[in-house]
Scaffold this motif. Structure first.
Motif, PDB file in Angstrom:
ATOM      1  N   PHE A 161       0.912  -1.226  -0.059  1.00 19.75           N
ATOM      2  CA  PHE A 161      -0.047   0.182  -0.036  1.00 19.75           C
ATOM      3  C   PHE A 161       0.879   1.074  -0.086  1.00 19.75           C
ATOM      4  CE2 PHE A 161      -3.008  -3.075   1.905  1.00 19.75           C
ATOM      5  CZ  PHE A 161      -4.112  -2.920   1.083  1.00 19.75           C
ATOM      6  N   VAL A 162       0.327   2.398  -0.604  1.00 18.52           N
ATOM      7  CA  VAL A 162       1.266   3.793  -0.595  1.00 18.52           C
ATOM      8  C   VAL A 162       1.389   3.992   0.813  1.00 18.52           C
ATOM      9  CG1 VAL A 162       0.954   6.062  -1.261  1.00 18.52           C
ATOM     10  CG2 VAL A 162       0.127   4.119  -2.882  1.00 18.52           C
ATOM     11  N   GLU A 163       0.546   3.396   1.802  1.00 17.38           N
ATOM     12  CA  GLU A 163       0.777   3.775   3.137  1.00 17.38           C
ATOM     13  C   GLU A 163       2.284   3.726   3.732  1.00 17.38           C
ATOM     14  OE1 GLU A 163      -1.801   3.725   7.126  1.00 17.38           O
ATOM     15  OE2 GLU A 163      -1.195   1.988   6.160  1.00 17.38           O
ATOM     16  N   ASP A 164       2.951   2.557   3.029  1.00 19.17           N
ATOM     17  CA  ASP A 164       4.066   2.083   3.788  1.00 19.17           C
ATOM     18  C   ASP A 164       5.309   3.300   3.432  1.00 19.17           C
ATOM     19  OD1 ASP A 164       3.168  -0.441   4.496  1.00 19.17           O
ATOM     20  OD2 ASP A 164       4.318  -1.538   3.364  1.00 19.17           O
ATOM     21  N   LEU A 165       4.764   3.728   2.105  1.00 20.97           N
ATOM     22  CA  LEU A 165       5.940   5.070   1.726  1.00 20.97           C
ATOM     23  C   LEU A 165       5.775   6.322   2.792  1.00 20.97           C
ATOM     24  CD1 LEU A 165       5.008   5.290  -2.004  1.00 20.97           C
ATOM     25  CD2 LEU A 165       6.713   3.963  -0.789  1.00 20.97           C
ATOM     26  N   PHE A 166       4.882   6.576   3.204  1.00 13.73           N
ATOM     27  CA  PHE A 166       4.349   7.377   4.556  1.00 13.73           C
ATOM     28  C   PHE A 166       5.007   6.795   5.775  1.00 13.73           C
ATOM     29  CE2 PHE A 166       1.663   8.638   7.872  1.00 13.73           C
ATOM     30  CZ  PHE A 166       2.023  10.065   8.031  1.00 13.73           C
ATOM     31  N   LEU A 167       4.888   5.582   6.000  1.00 16.14           N
ATOM     32  CA  LEU A 167       5.172   5.078   7.340  1.00 16.14           C
ATOM     33  C   LEU A 167       6.734   5.053   7.603  1.00 16.14           C
ATOM     34  CD1 LEU A 167       2.867   2.018   8.047  1.00 16.14           C
ATOM     35  CD2 LEU A 167       2.733   4.296   8.866  1.00 16.14           C
ATOM     36  N   PHE A 168       7.442   4.533   6.329  1.00 17.71           N
ATOM     37  CA  PHE A 168       8.776   4.464   6.475  1.00 17.71           C
ATOM     38  C   PHE A 168       9.695   5.552   5.833  1.00 17.71           C
ATOM     39  CE2 PHE A 168       7.163  -0.019   6.081  1.00 17.71           C
ATOM     40  CZ  PHE A 168       7.469  -0.427   7.240  1.00 17.71           C
ATOM     41  N   HIS A 169       9.125   6.501   5.230  1.00 16.59           N
ATOM     42  CA  HIS A 169      10.062   7.611   4.616  1.00 16.59           C
ATOM     43  C   HIS A 169       9.561   9.191   5.037  1.00 16.59           C
ATOM     44  CE1 HIS A 169      11.817   4.167   2.521  1.00 16.59           C
ATOM     45  NE2 HIS A 169      10.591   3.890   1.810  1.00 16.59           N
ATOM     46  N   ASP A 170       8.537   9.066   5.980  1.00 19.86           N
ATOM     47  CA  ASP A 170       8.102  10.229   6.400  1.00 19.86           C
ATOM     48  C   ASP A 170       7.719  11.422   5.406  1.00 19.86           C
ATOM     49  OD1 ASP A 170       7.398  11.992   8.512  1.00 19.86           O
ATOM     50  OD2 ASP A 170       9.611  12.904   8.608  1.00 19.86           O
ATOM     51  N   LEU A 171       6.911  10.769   4.348  1.00 18.08           N
ATOM     52  CA  LEU A 171       6.693  11.664   3.542  1.00 18.08           C
ATOM     53  C   LEU A 171       5.615  12.743   3.950  1.00 18.08           C
ATOM     54  CD1 LEU A 171       5.751   9.300   0.595  1.00 18.08           C
ATOM     55  CD2 LEU A 171       7.979  10.546   0.936  1.00 18.08           C
ATOM     56  N   LYS A 172       5.635  13.997   3.531  1.00 15.26           N
ATOM     57  CA  LYS A 172       4.914  15.346   3.852  1.00 15.26           C
ATOM     58  C   LYS A 172       3.893  15.668   2.994  1.00 15.26           C
ATOM     59  CE  LYS A 172       7.728  15.595   7.689  1.00 15.26           C
ATOM     60  NZ  LYS A 172       7.148  15.285   8.851  1.00 15.26           N
ATOM     61  N   PRO A 173       2.528  15.534   3.519  1.00 13.05           N
ATOM     62  CA  PRO A 173       1.461  15.688   2.572  1.00 13.05           C
ATOM     63  C   PRO A 173       1.340  17.471   2.539  1.00 13.05           C
ATOM     64  CG  PRO A 173       0.331  15.458   4.679  1.00 13.05           C
ATOM     65  CD  PRO A 173       1.832  14.924   4.682  1.00 13.05           C
ATOM     66  N   ASN A 174       0.641  18.054   1.371  1.00 11.57           N
ATOM     67  CA  ASN A 174       0.556  19.584   1.595  1.00 11.57           C
ATOM     68  C   ASN A 174      -0.509  19.771   2.482  1.00 11.57           C
ATOM     69  OD1 ASN A 174      -2.176  18.865   0.424  1.00 11.57           O
ATOM     70  ND2 ASN A 174      -1.262  19.157  -1.716  1.00 11.57           N
ATOM     71  N   ASP A 175      -0.735  21.237   2.376  1.00 10.62           N
ATOM     72  CA  ASP A 175      -1.647  21.714   3.468  1.00 10.62           C
ATOM     73  C   ASP A 175      -3.106  21.225   3.500  1.00 10.62           C
ATOM     74  OD1 ASP A 175      -2.395  22.788   1.158  1.00 10.62           O
ATOM     75  OD2 ASP A 175      -1.950  24.985   2.018  1.00 10.62           O
ATOM     76  N   GLN A 176      -3.670  20.442   2.484  1.00  8.31           N
ATOM     77  CA  GLN A 176      -4.771  19.905   2.054  1.00  8.31           C
ATOM     78  C   GLN A 176      -4.894  18.455   2.548  1.00  8.31           C
ATOM     79  OE1 GLN A 176      -6.425  20.940  -1.555  1.00  8.31           O
ATOM     80  NE2 GLN A 176      -6.096  23.025  -1.080  1.00  8.31           N
ATOM     81  N   ASP A 177      -3.587  17.800   3.273  1.00  7.63           N
ATOM     82  CA  ASP A 177      -3.532  16.375   3.481  1.00  7.63           C
ATOM     83  C   ASP A 177      -3.630  15.912   2.166  1.00  7.63           C
ATOM     84  OD1 ASP A 177      -2.972  16.561   6.166  1.00  7.63           O
ATOM     85  OD2 ASP A 177      -5.187  16.269   6.892  1.00  7.63           O
ATOM     86  N   PHE A 178      -2.607  16.033   1.237  1.00  4.81           N
ATOM     87  CA  PHE A 178      -3.024  15.514  -0.219  1.00  4.81           C
ATOM     88  C   PHE A 178      -1.478  15.012  -0.463  1.00  4.81           C
ATOM     89  CE2 PHE A 178      -3.451  14.889  -4.605  1.00  4.81           C
ATOM     90  CZ  PHE A 178      -4.489  14.217  -4.586  1.00  4.81           C
ATOM     91  N   PHE A 179      -1.090  13.995  -1.042  1.00  9.96           N
ATOM     92  CA  PHE A 179       0.255  13.620  -1.641  1.00  9.96           C
ATOM     93  C   PHE A 179       0.314  13.648  -2.844  1.00  9.96           C
ATOM     94  CE2 PHE A 179      -0.030  11.570   2.747  1.00  9.96           C
ATOM     95  CZ  PHE A 179       1.296  11.609   3.166  1.00  9.96           C
ATOM     96  N   GLU A 180       0.880  14.874  -3.341  1.00 11.06           N
ATOM     97  CA  GLU A 180       1.007  15.021  -4.888  1.00 11.06           C
ATOM     98  C   GLU A 180       1.921  14.029  -5.376  1.00 11.06           C
ATOM     99  OE1 GLU A 180       2.599  19.047  -4.732  1.00 11.06           O
ATOM    100  OE2 GLU A 180       0.796  20.033  -4.403  1.00 11.06           O
ATOM    101  N   PRO A 181       1.709  13.968  -6.911  1.00 15.13           N
ATOM    102  CA  PRO A 181       2.531  12.668  -7.443  1.00 15.13           C
ATOM    103  C   PRO A 181       4.227  12.909  -7.148  1.00 15.13           C
ATOM    104  CG  PRO A 181       0.733  13.770  -8.971  1.00 15.13           C
ATOM    105  CD  PRO A 181       0.756  14.534  -7.611  1.00 15.13           C
ATOM    106  N   GLN A 182       4.576  14.121  -7.318  1.00 19.51           N
ATOM    107  CA  GLN A 182       6.091  14.143  -7.219  1.00 19.51           C
ATOM    108  C   GLN A 182       6.525  13.542  -5.667  1.00 19.51           C
ATOM    109  OE1 GLN A 182       3.974  16.672  -7.739  1.00 19.51           O
ATOM    110  NE2 GLN A 182       4.437  18.606  -6.589  1.00 19.51           N
ATOM    111  N   VAL A 183       5.661  13.962  -4.653  1.00 22.14           N
ATOM    112  CA  VAL A 183       5.959  13.368  -3.393  1.00 22.14           C
ATOM    113  C   VAL A 183       5.965  11.842  -3.452  1.00 22.14           C
ATOM    114  CG1 VAL A 183       5.280  13.487  -1.174  1.00 22.14           C
ATOM    115  CG2 VAL A 183       5.073  15.549  -2.315  1.00 22.14           C
ATOM    116  N   ILE A 184       4.831  11.272  -4.029  1.00 22.49           N
ATOM    117  CA  ILE A 184       4.832   9.812  -3.925  1.00 22.49           C
ATOM    118  C   ILE A 184       6.077   9.344  -4.735  1.00 22.49           C
ATOM    119  CG2 ILE A 184       3.651   7.860  -4.959  1.00 22.49           C
ATOM    120  CD1 ILE A 184       0.861   9.771  -4.307  1.00 22.49           C
ATOM    121  N   GLU A 185       6.312   9.847  -5.967  1.00 23.13           N
ATOM    122  CA  GLU A 185       7.546   9.298  -6.758  1.00 23.13           C
ATOM    123  C   GLU A 185       8.797   9.466  -5.878  1.00 23.13           C
ATOM    124  OE1 GLU A 185       8.968   7.412  -9.711  1.00 23.13           O
ATOM    125  OE2 GLU A 185       6.943   8.086  -9.592  1.00 23.13           O
TER     126      GLU A 185
END
Length: 591
Positions: A37-61
């Motif tokens: 799940f994309v959630e693993d990227l958030f759990l293990f790499h501390d990705l930051k969503p934007n101010d609308q709690d949205f992960f833009e494509p370049q952040v996911i990449e």
């Protein structure tokens, strides 16, 4: 192709990564599909969503770029020598991702698939799997449901893979696992074949405990993964992944001290300190644990340690008690197999509820009879039995014959004396050795019985474990310089070189045939009561460790010289004429 499916689920307070794995292995490569799940990227790499709690494509990449080496580094496969396989990512499937990005609340709604390939230079016999997705800096729990599928096999291997808790899988390319629809008889036959090939040691992550109770010794044999020991024994090493040869002596000392201070044993109510017979380090490709392992670098992820602790007894014990207290957070229970003479029993020892004690009570087995010398018993010497009265009367006959004045009474007087001598012959008997009779000798039957008793004593002496006790027992049947020579000769015959020099226990000694040599073939310098016996016999011995038995039978032919020594028969010379192997086989102890 090896498919590893990673499913991540999160809770509000405690997110967790749960991995479900299917491992399919061919003879020349392992291909890994990791779906997460994309959630693993958030759990293990501390990705930051934007101010609308949205992960833009370049952040996911950017998270995908970080997760690719993360998976290659933290999902590890090692070969039988503990060396990690080197893989590469051959593609990443992003087809499930929306082009506009993913909202924070929908991280578990979309998946990614990483495809990695690991070439092999030969068909693997073992692969050890481990995952290190969570480390000391990450508070994310991670579990993997490991499913290993071998090419051409129908039944996968399934196990939960926890962080830093490796699992090893063995692959049989000649006899792969059967399909799921195989009959019970086929599955049982396959399992028994695998068990025989591995000599009963079929799990690479389990702790094996074997407890032997014998007449002169109690023995505890433990086979334990090195990484399990590393939880409680500080095993010093330069490389976390390997234990080098130069580091193994110190590690063995640490392991000895750990077990010497724990798992106490009482025999007949008395605590007995163990003698550490061996501490060996085994790699994955080592099967016969009765053999001393050659010194070699071993992998921490897959190596095992074999420890043998022996406890001397004073003959047949009445009670034996062992307490397993070497548990830790991952080792909560141990299945112990008890071999009490010919009886076998499985015992589950656990740290919960005080169920960590096993007590054996002698069911009525009598103690072994004491070893006695063979008394010097000979046929009685030929004797003359004479009557003193008759002899006295007979001595009067010559004077009567020679006395001339009484010639008229000579005849009647002679008749009277002769009749009286005959009549009194049973009275006042006197035993007199018969002159010119030879020295008493044992007949063939008595010589055979005497040699058999001495022969039996010699091999019974080796039931003792202490060298001094063996010598004392041998001295009851052997005399002179032959004592040490015979000790060394028999001990040499009991050593199984194919088992690394292990000394076998004698199970049966049988004299097949024998004959007493005629007196004319006895050396003139020997006591005339001595005899020489020629015989052929077999000795069956076994070496047993970790639940499997190596049995060997040897045949011998020799001449034994037996002489009287202080009211006992003793062997004073041995001429070994022939020695040959009759049989050698390996089997498993059965319940």
């Amino acid at each position: 192709m090896l498919l590893v499916v990673t499913l991540a689920a999160s809770a509000a307070a405690h997110p967790i990564s749960i991995t479900k794995s299917l491992v399919y292995v061919t003879q020349d490569r392992v291909t890994v599909h990791i779906e997460l799940f994309v959630e693993d990227l958030f759990l293990f790499h501390d990705l930051k969503p934007n101010d609308q709690d949205f992960f833009e494509p370049q952040v996911i990449e950017r998270g995908i770029e970080k997760h690719e080496p993360f998976l290659l580094e933290r999902f590890v496969m090692r070969d039988s020598h503990g060396e990690p396989l080197v893989g590469r990512t051959i593609r990443i499937d992003r087809s499930d991702l929306p082009t506009e990005g993913v909202a924070m609340a929908e991280l578990m709604a979309y998946t990614l698939t990483f495809v990695m390939e690991y070439p092999l230079d030969r068909p693997p016999e073992f692969l050890t799997f481990s995952q290190h997705f969570a480390d000391g800096r990450l508070l994310v729990p991670a579990e993997m449901q490991l499913n290993v599928q071998q090419e051409g096999a129908g039944t996968p291997y399934q196990e939960v893979l926890y962080p830093d808790a490796p699992q090893t899988v063995r692959f049989s390319w000649d006899h792969p696992p059967l399909a799921a629809d195989a009959s019970e008889e086929q599955l049982q036959a396959w399992y028994e074949r695998q068990k025989e090939q591995m000599l009963g040691i079929t799990s690479y992550s389990a702790v094996y405990s074997f407890f032997y109770i014998e007449d002169h010794q109690v023995r505890h044999e433990i086979l334990i993964p090195l990484l399990t020991l590393d939880e409680t024994v500080l095993i010093a090493r330069a490389d976390d992944s390997f234990l080098e040869i130069s580091e193994q002596d110190l590690a063995a000392e640490q392991i000895e001290a750990f077990f010497r201070a724990g798992n106490p044993v009482e025999i007949d109510g008395v605590p007995v300190q163990p003698v550490i017979d061996r501490v060996d380090f085994y790699g994955l490709d080592f099967r016969d644990f009765a053999v001393r392992a050659p010194r070699a670098r071993v992998s921490m992820a897959s190596a095992r340690v074999g420890i043998i602790l022996s406890y001397p007894t004073q003959g047949t014990p009445s009670t034996v008690q062992v307490t397993w207290d070497r548990f830790h957070r991952y080792l909560r229970s141990v299945n112990m197999v008890v071999f009490a003479y010919e009886d076998t029993q499985r015992v589950a020892l656990t740290r919960i509820g005080g169920q960590n004690v096993y007590r054996w009570q002698n069911p009525g087995r009598p103690p072994a009879p004491p070893l006695q010398q063979v008394d010097l018993v000979l046929p009685p010497r030929p004797m003359w039995s004479l009557s003193l009265v008759s002899l006295a009367l007979a001595l009067l006959i010559p004077p009567v014959v020679w006395y001339r004045p009484g010639a008229r009474y000579r005849g009647p007087l002679l008749l009277l004396l002769i009749g009286a001598a005959i009549a009194t012959w049973p009275l006042a008997r006197w035993q007199l050795p018969r002159p010119f009779a030879g020295t008493p000798q044992l007949d063939d039957d008595r010589a055979a019985a005497t040699l058999a008793a001495l022969h039996r004593n010699i091999y019974r002496a080796f039931e003792y474990r202490d060298e001094e006790q063996i010598y004392d027992a041998l001295a009851k049947s052997v005399d002179g310089p032959l004592l040490r020579e015979l000790y060394l000769e028999i001990r040499r015959g009991l050593v199984m070189q194919e088992q690394g020099g292990a000394v076998s226990r004698i199970r049966e000694v049988e004299i097949i045939e024998g004959e007493k040599l005629p007196p004319s073939r006895i050396p003139e310098n020997l006591d005339p009561r001595s005899f020489v016996y020629h015989c052929r016999w077999t000795v069956a011995g076994t070496v047993e460790h970790w639940g499997h038995i190596h049995a060997r039978t040897n045949e011998y032919r020799a001449k034994w010289t037996v002489q009287p020594r202080e009211n006992a028969w003793k062997i004073t010379d041995l001429e070994l004429q022939d020695e040959r192997r009759v049989s050698f086989e390996t089997s498993l102890r059965r319940m």
